[in-house]
Design a protein around this motif. Sequence first.
Motif, mmCIF file in Angstrom:
data_model
loop_
_atom_site.group_PDB
_atom_site.id
_atom_site.type_symbol
_atom_site.label_atom_id
_atom_site.label_comp_id
_atom_site.label_asym_id
_atom_site.label_seq_id
_atom_site.Cartn_x
_atom_site.Cartn_y
_atom_site.Cartn_z
ATOM 1 N N GLN A 1 0.823 -1.215 0.000
ATOM 2 C CA GLN A 1 0.000 0.000 0.000
ATOM 3 C C GLN A 1 0.854 1.262 0.000
ATOM 4 O OE1 GLN A 1 -2.282 1.504 3.534
ATOM 5 N NE2 GLN A 1 -4.074 0.937 2.302
ATOM 6 N N TYR A 2 1.904 1.248 0.809
ATOM 7 C CA TYR A 2 2.775 2.426 0.873
ATOM 8 C C TYR A 2 3.481 2.656 -0.464
ATOM 9 C CZ TYR A 2 6.381 5.668 2.382
ATOM 10 O OH TYR A 2 7.190 6.767 2.495
ATOM 11 N N GLU A 3 3.958 1.602 -1.085
ATOM 12 C CA GLU A 3 4.659 1.746 -2.359
ATOM 13 C C GLU A 3 3.715 2.118 -3.496
ATOM 14 O OE1 GLU A 3 6.904 -1.823 -2.991
ATOM 15 O OE2 GLU A 3 8.055 -1.574 -1.128
ATOM 16 N N THR A 4 2.415 1.813 -3.348
ATOM 17 C CA THR A 4 1.432 2.130 -4.382
ATOM 18 C C THR A 4 0.871 3.539 -4.211
ATOM 19 O OG1 THR A 4 0.808 -0.204 -4.511
ATOM 20 C CG2 THR A 4 -0.714 1.390 -5.476
ATOM 21 N N TYR A 5 0.544 3.916 -2.975
ATOM 22 C CA TYR A 5 -0.151 5.176 -2.727
ATOM 23 C C TYR A 5 0.667 6.195 -1.935
ATOM 24 C CZ TYR A 5 -4.226 2.514 -4.238
ATOM 25 O OH TYR A 5 -5.105 1.745 -4.966
ATOM 26 N N GLY A 6 1.852 5.791 -1.447
ATOM 27 C CA GLY A 6 2.670 6.724 -0.692
ATOM 28 C C GLY A 6 2.199 6.966 0.726
ATOM 29 N N GLN A 7 1.317 6.108 1.231
ATOM 30 C CA GLN A 7 0.810 6.244 2.593
ATOM 31 C C GLN A 7 0.300 4.892 3.087
ATOM 32 O OE1 GLN A 7 -3.226 7.941 3.152
ATOM 33 N NE2 GLN A 7 -3.184 8.405 0.939
ATOM 34 N N VAL A 8 0.169 4.796 4.395
ATOM 35 C CA VAL A 8 -0.460 3.632 5.028
ATOM 36 C C VAL A 8 -1.733 4.130 5.696
ATOM 37 C CG1 VAL A 8 -0.229 1.804 6.742
ATOM 38 C CG2 VAL A 8 1.754 2.483 5.384
ATOM 39 N N SER A 9 -2.856 3.617 5.278
ATOM 40 C CA SER A 9 -4.146 4.107 5.755
ATOM 41 C C SER A 9 -4.377 3.724 7.214
ATOM 42 C CB SER A 9 -5.278 3.542 4.895
ATOM 43 O OG SER A 9 -5.358 2.128 5.049
ATOM 44 N N ILE B 1 -5.466 -2.987 0.828
ATOM 45 C CA ILE B 1 -4.420 -2.335 0.044
ATOM 46 C C ILE B 1 -4.948 -1.080 -0.642
ATOM 47 C CG2 ILE B 1 -2.938 -2.561 -1.986
ATOM 48 C CD1 ILE B 1 -2.507 -5.472 -1.228
ATOM 49 N N ASP B 2 -6.124 -1.153 -1.213
ATOM 50 C CA ASP B 2 -6.678 -0.026 -1.968
ATOM 51 C C ASP B 2 -7.636 0.835 -1.158
ATOM 52 O OD1 ASP B 2 -5.315 -0.795 -4.355
ATOM 53 O OD2 ASP B 2 -6.827 -2.349 -4.685
ATOM 54 N N LYS B 3 -7.750 0.558 0.134
ATOM 55 C CA LYS B 3 -8.632 1.376 0.985
ATOM 56 C C LYS B 3 -7.789 2.440 1.685
ATOM 57 C CE LYS B 3 -12.369 -1.906 1.876
ATOM 58 N NZ LYS B 3 -13.399 -1.049 1.285
ATOM 59 N N ILE B 4 -7.826 3.653 1.157
ATOM 60 C CA ILE B 4 -7.028 4.736 1.734
ATOM 61 C C ILE B 4 -7.886 5.863 2.281
ATOM 62 C CG2 ILE B 4 -4.975 4.248 0.358
ATOM 63 C CD1 ILE B 4 -5.848 6.416 -1.567
ATOM 64 N N SER B 5 -9.207 5.793 2.045
ATOM 65 C CA SER B 5 -10.098 6.806 2.616
ATOM 66 C C SER B 5 -10.203 6.576 4.117
ATOM 67 C CB SER B 5 -11.490 6.723 1.981
ATOM 68 O OG SER B 5 -11.407 6.941 0.579
ATOM 69 N N PRO B 6 -10.149 7.645 4.929
ATOM 70 C CA PRO B 6 -10.161 7.466 6.385
ATOM 71 C C PRO B 6 -11.489 6.936 6.902
ATOM 72 C CG PRO B 6 -10.345 9.792 5.803
ATOM 73 C CD PRO B 6 -10.040 9.066 4.531
ATOM 74 N N LEU B 7 -11.412 6.136 7.943
ATOM 75 C CA LEU B 7 -12.610 5.636 8.603
ATOM 76 C C LEU B 7 -13.150 6.681 9.575
ATOM 77 C CD1 LEU B 7 -11.579 1.980 9.569
ATOM 78 C CD2 LEU B 7 -13.338 2.614 7.935
ATOM 79 N N PRO B 8 -14.468 6.733 9.768
ATOM 80 C CA PRO B 8 -15.032 7.608 10.810
ATOM 81 C C PRO B 8 -14.485 7.224 12.174
ATOM 82 C CG PRO B 8 -16.741 6.847 9.303
ATOM 83 C CD PRO B 8 -15.517 6.074 8.968
ATOM 84 N N ILE B 9 -14.202 8.219 12.991
ATOM 85 C CA ILE B 9 -13.567 7.965 14.281
ATOM 86 C C ILE B 9 -14.428 7.087 15.175
ATOM 87 C CG2 ILE B 9 -14.502 10.053 15.343
ATOM 88 C CD1 ILE B 9 -11.011 8.451 15.894
#
Length: 377
Positions: A174-182, A241-249
Amino acid sequence: MNDILQSVNLSRLLDAIFIFVGFTVTLFAAARFLPGKIYQSRYTEADGTKKSYKLNGLILFGLVTFLIGISTLLFNWSLAFIHQYFWELLIVANGFALAWTLVLYLGGKQRQDLNSQPNHKELSEKISLGKLFGDLWLGVELNPTWLGVDLKFFAYQPSLIGLGLLNTSFAYVQYETYGQVSLQMWLFEIFWWTYLASHYYYEECALSMWDIIAERFGFMLIWGDLVLVPFFYSIAGWFLIDKISPLPIAIVIGICLLYCFSLWLFRGANLQKHRFKKDPNAEIWGKPAQSLQGKLLISGWWGVGRKLNYTGEIGVYLAIALTTGTQSIVPYLLPLWLCSLLIHRSWRDEQRCRAKYGKLWETYCDRAQFRMIPFLY
């Protein structure tokens, strides 16, 4: 499926063999030579001796975690290759499980023949198809040992550490694909790392598990350790891997609360029973353990329900699956499968206990009225 088959070629299979065998052999050498506390089992073997185990899993797990962290920070090393070789490693793991089963079967039969020296009639009975299948599936020996390492107990190392590395590879991808870890990927990684770390912290408890003390070491356990656990239990990682949108707190808090409570229940119940077996006067929840005739524990979680450890285990895997959301049922196959497996196992356990303890078990059921869910089941 066609894409998967096309991606698998001889060169990648050879790479996967090198990775898998090298990983397993390295762990075996570490289990053999790393220091560890020597624990003597409570259970007596056929020859009257007590089995001894060297517990160095926590050191091994900590060492692997340290090396991965240092290699990533200092040398920019990535575990993404494990994800890339997933299908090849799955094929190799199945082949390795079959080969290991055959080696143990042949070695176990040879040792049995040397010890018993059967006549020709006994030999013909031994090679009947039904018995052959049973011996391969269930195993021939209870505690096969190589170079001083109990193989059945060792199998937890490539199983659980392999699972941990495979899970971690999803975060690298995920980090190498999107530049972040969700956030949900962080939850997935933290949940699994905590689960594995707590297993190794309480590693001694595994020695009182049914498969360690009573089941022979055959294909059923080997395949479960080397294939089922790492490759099936990691299934949720594919959907993160492709879920980078933040979850509701609020959802994050709810999932964390479910996970923490379930892990506390799962580990706590197992630890209470293990401590009671070692010392009937051990303290549980700050008080000396209470029991029925010194046989059945009625303190702690075991006074509330008869199989709440199973409930906690299912809750842990449900929390992990919830990190993926609700768009697919596939990540929930693990907790759903465990529900059916553990409900059936709890029923089998109770049948065995009822036969073993008789009326005392009925007395215990009157005290701990619930099996897995208080007031419901």
